[in-house]
Design a protein around this motif. Structure first.
Motif, short mmCIF file in Angstrom:
data_model
loop_
_atom_site.label_atom_id
_atom_site.label_comp_id
_atom_site.label_asym_id
_atom_site.label_seq_id
_atom_site.Cartn_x
_atom_site.Cartn_y
_atom_site.Cartn_z
N LEU A 104 -0.35 12.55 -11.04
CA LEU A 104 -1.00 11.71 -10.06
C LEU A 104 -2.49 12.04 -9.97
O LEU A 104 -2.88 13.18 -9.82
N LYS A 105 -3.31 11.00 -10.06
CA LYS A 105 -4.74 11.16 -9.90
C LYS A 105 -5.15 10.72 -8.50
O LYS A 105 -4.44 9.98 -7.83
N ILE A 130 -1.36 4.82 4.09
CA ILE A 130 0.09 5.02 4.15
C ILE A 130 0.64 5.40 2.79
O ILE A 130 1.45 6.34 2.65
N VAL A 131 0.19 4.70 1.75
CA VAL A 131 0.68 4.99 0.40
C VAL A 131 0.29 6.40 -0.03
O VAL A 131 1.09 7.14 -0.61
N LYS A 132 -0.94 6.80 0.27
CA LYS A 132 -1.38 8.15 -0.07
C LYS A 132 -0.54 9.19 0.68
O LYS A 132 -0.18 10.23 0.11
N ALA A 133 -0.22 8.90 1.94
CA ALA A 133 0.60 9.83 2.71
C ALA A 133 1.99 9.97 2.10
O ALA A 133 2.57 11.06 2.08
N ILE A 134 2.54 8.86 1.57
CA ILE A 134 3.84 8.90 0.91
C ILE A 134 3.76 9.74 -0.36
O ILE A 134 4.62 10.60 -0.62
N LYS A 152 -6.78 -3.21 3.65
CA LYS A 152 -6.49 -2.45 2.42
C LYS A 152 -6.54 -0.95 2.67
O LYS A 152 -5.73 -0.18 2.13
N GLU A 153 -7.47 -0.50 3.50
CA GLU A 153 -7.59 0.93 3.75
C GLU A 153 -6.37 1.48 4.47
O GLU A 153 -5.93 2.60 4.20
N ARG A 163 -5.03 3.94 -4.54
CA ARG A 163 -5.94 2.80 -4.42
C ARG A 163 -5.70 1.79 -5.53
O ARG A 163 -5.70 0.57 -5.29
N GLN A 164 -5.49 2.25 -6.74
CA GLN A 164 -5.26 1.33 -7.87
C GLN A 164 -3.98 0.53 -7.66
O GLN A 164 -3.93 -0.68 -7.91
#
Length: 232
Positions: A182-183, A166-170, A160-161, A188-189
């Motif tokens: 965006l929070k 990757i998603v945070k980098a996007i 998950k991490e 993560r959610q």
């Protein structure tokens, strides 16, 4: 709490960004006029630091024609006269494409996916092999390549991490103008919902088979993988 549909949309966004951003790299390095007959001769010349494999071998190993490889090589050599691309070059390229965000971490992860031998540099062969998969590969080949991008530590699983990173980098790359509200906990959610769906045996990691099955069950992801076929 994010809905399942929103999280599926996030995963589709990730696939599209991976392919689309690779296309941006292609446009930056490769898409030039193919009328110059000197290209073929230049491909056979020794470069400053690295001599690429022969045309015939690359043609056999990829889904590109000889002429397309000539075009790609000319663009690659123009921007990378040493014959290799390092991570800093990736970061510079993506910072130009996404000036309203921070593309450094995404460029880092993408560079590692291109750098299959983990040498710290991407050769022309690495470049065209990855593009061949992303643009002309089968669904399974594209998804396996994407799985490798998400598998940051290369242990054969996605936890998950890793997916959150990757998603945070996007999100960071797309910037504040794309996601004005965006929070910090939004990636993560989103990932919590989608990861739960992908982790079919609930063991805390996503295997390649689970990733392939989950993505192929998602019509939006399947459509996104077809968007950029035969762009050359």
């Amino acid at each position: 709490m994010w809905s399942e549909g929103e999280s599926e949309g996030l995963q589709t966004l990730g696939i599209v960004v991976i392919v689309c951003s690779s296309l941006k790299l292609l446009h930056y390095l490769g898409l030039i006029d193919w009328s110059d007959d000197k290209i073929e001769d230049e491909l056979e010349m020794t470069m400053v630091c690295h001599r690429p494999e022969g045309l015939e071998q690359l043609e056999a190993q990829t889904n590109f024609t000889k002429r397309e490889l000539q075009v790609l090589y000319r663009g690659f050599k123009n921007e990378c006269p040493s014959g290799v691309v390092n991570e800093e070059t990736f970061k510079q390229i993506y910072s130009q494409f996404f000036p309203h965000g921070d593309a450094s971490m995404y460029a880092h992860y993408l560079f590692n996916a291109f750098d299959t031998t983990q040498t710290g540099s991407v050769k022309f062969e690495d470049f065209v092999t990855a593009l061949s998969i992303l643009l002309r590969g089968t669904v399974h080949e594209k998804l396996r390549w994407t799985f490798n991008l998400y598998d940051i530590n290369k242990d054969g699983y996605i936890n998950k991490e890793e997916m959150i990173d990757i998603v945070k980098a996007i999100y960071d790359m797309m910037g504040k103008y794309t996601y004005p509200v965006l929070k910090d906990d939004t990636p993560r959610q989103h990932v919590d919902v989608f990861f739960q769906k992908m982790d079919k045996n609930k063991d805390g990691v996503v295997t390649l088979d689970e990733f392939l099955e989950s993505c192929q069950e998602d019509d939006n992801i399947m459509r996104s993988l077809q968007l950029f076929e035969n762009v050359m």
